[in-house]
Write an enzyme that holds these catalytic residues in place. Structure first.
Site, PDB file in Angstrom:
ATOM      1  N   ARG A 188       0.820  -1.216   0.000  1.00  0.00           N
ATOM      2  CA  ARG A 188       0.000   0.000   0.000  1.00  0.00           C
ATOM      3  C   ARG A 188       0.860   1.274   0.000  1.00  0.00           C
ATOM      4  O   ARG A 188       0.495   2.292   0.593  1.00  0.00           O
ATOM      5  CB  ARG A 188      -0.973   0.004   1.181  1.00  0.00           C
ATOM      6  CG  ARG A 188      -1.906  -1.195   1.202  1.00  0.00           C
ATOM      7  CD  ARG A 188      -2.768  -1.266  -0.042  1.00  0.00           C
ATOM      8  NE  ARG A 188      -3.581  -2.479  -0.046  1.00  0.00           N
ATOM      9  CZ  ARG A 188      -3.259  -3.605  -0.673  1.00  0.00           C
ATOM     10  NH1 ARG A 188      -2.118  -3.680  -1.375  1.00  0.00           N
ATOM     11  NH2 ARG A 188      -4.033  -4.660  -0.634  1.00  0.00           N
ATOM     12  N   SER A 237     -11.903  -0.506   1.604  1.00  0.00           N
ATOM     13  CA  SER A 237     -11.173  -0.773   2.844  1.00  0.00           C
ATOM     14  C   SER A 237     -10.749   0.535   3.500  1.00  0.00           C
ATOM     15  O   SER A 237     -10.110   1.375   2.870  1.00  0.00           O
ATOM     16  CB  SER A 237      -9.940  -1.629   2.556  1.00  0.00           C
ATOM     17  OG  SER A 237     -10.317  -2.909   2.107  1.00  0.00           O
ATOM     18  N   GLU A 308      -6.352   3.775   5.066  1.00  0.00           N
ATOM     19  CA  GLU A 308      -6.133   3.418   3.672  1.00  0.00           C
ATOM     20  C   GLU A 308      -6.937   4.350   2.781  1.00  0.00           C
ATOM     21  O   GLU A 308      -6.535   4.664   1.669  1.00  0.00           O
ATOM     22  CB  GLU A 308      -6.539   1.957   3.424  1.00  0.00           C
ATOM     23  CG  GLU A 308      -6.140   1.424   2.069  1.00  0.00           C
ATOM     24  CD  GLU A 308      -6.310  -0.074   1.959  1.00  0.00           C
ATOM     25  OE1 GLU A 308      -6.870  -0.527   0.941  1.00  0.00           O
ATOM     26  OE2 GLU A 308      -5.906  -0.801   2.888  1.00  0.00           O
TER      27      GLU A 308
END
Length: 332
Positions: A188, A237, A308
């Site tokens: 990420r 998410s 996120e």
């Protein structure tokens, strides 16, 4: 409500002046552009100026002449984005049109895609060209540009596994074309400069069969529908999985946050790493609820969850909300 109206008034008074300071462009420039309808959460204030460039040359030329003090923000389809209620200052750029193109090379099994192309669209184009290995993109809501910026992944694969090279435009308008290795993609995370705007990517697949690829995409669709609130107003998410193998949703569940509400903002009961807008939630409600979850998880497990979902813009939070937003349970 009063604070929101005051913010809108200030932006309305300022954006005419901002428009006068912007360089000419072939693309569309819109002052005080509403953004809520563009986001999956359906919340957020307006952009002081929204710019939709026609192509890379239009974007590059505009940025090259844009005064340095004017802030620039870039969004895709806003699937993993929370725009705060106070709106976004400066110029907000949204890539569409030519930036959503896809071109397939069946001999090399490569696909050249614009950063504005939907991840799912790319997966389906690969299926039709019998190029395997890109099925995971069908499970990632959003665009290729957003997927590059966060090295998005799902169902066992990430962008780093398929990326060959990228094209990007920096804040000065310079165009860069670099191999994937220089981005140093990790979980990420992308090491590209923050001011780079991704405009194009080359993805590598492998020979495949359209029926087999289609079955994998269908399996991903069914798995998502069974485990995630895919038809809700959500941003995907909410928190990244922390280092060490723990799952964010498990930590949230153990902290007793499944179904937790703040007004019309709710932690999904179906998958508790999803924030939901049940109808009338504000960005303030959603962000404050997310921060309360972070605080509860830290209190119960000692783990600091990291967002996120990307959060941009100016907050209109009250003093009480600022206390919640700043109280993550972490030592300063």
């Amino acid at each position: 409500m009063t604070m929101l109206l005051q913010t809108a008034t200030v932006m309305s008074e300022n954006n005419a002046h901002l428009i006068d300071r912007l360089p000419p462009a072939r693309g569309r420039l819109s002052a005080e552009a509403p953004l809520a309808a563009l986001t999956w959460f359906r919340v957020g204030g307006p952009a002081e100026v929204l710019f939709r460039p026609v192509d890379v040359e239009d974007l590059s030329g505009f940025l090259a002449k844009l005064p340095e003090e004017i802030p620039v923000t870039v969004i895709g389809v806003a699937s993993n984005l929370l725009i705060r209620d106070g709106g976004v200052s400066g110029v907000l750029i949204r890539l569409g049109g030519s930036f959503a193109s896809t071109a397939v090379d069946v001999e090399t099994h490569r696909i050249t895609v614009g950063a504005g192309a939907l991840d799912r669209t790319v997966a389906l184009a690969a299926r039709d060209a019998e190029i395997a290995g890109l099925e995971f993109l069908s499970g990632i809501p959003g665009t290729i540009g957003g997927a590059l910026r966060m090295n998005a992944g799902a169902y066992g694969r990430e962008m780093v596994d398929v990326l060959i090279e990228v094209e990007a435009v920096d804040r000065r308008g310079c165009v860069h074309r670099i191999p994937a290795a220089e981005l140093k993609l990790t979980y990420r995370h992308c090491d590209a400069p923050a001011d780079w705007i991704f405009t194009r990517a080359v993805l590598q697949g492998s020979p495949g069969n359209a029926l087999d690829i289609g079955r994998k995409i269908t399996e991903i669709d069914e798995t998502r529908a069974a485990s995630q609130p895919v038809r809700a107003r959500t941003g995907g998410s909410t928190f990244a999985n922390p280092p060490g193998g723990a799952k964010a949703w498990e930590l949230i569940d153990r902290a007793g946050c499944r179904g937790l509400r703040r007004g019309d903002a709710q932690i999904s009961e179906k998958h508790c790493n999803f924030l939901l807008n049940l109808g009338q939630a504000t960005a303030r409600d959603l962000e404050a609820l997310g921060e309360e979850v972070r605080w509860r998880v830290f209190e119960t497990s000692g783990v600091r969850l990291e967002w996120e979902i990307r959060r941009i813009g100016r907050s209109s939070a009250s003093n009480l909300d600022r206390t919640i937003l700043n109280n993550t349970g972490e030592p300063s």
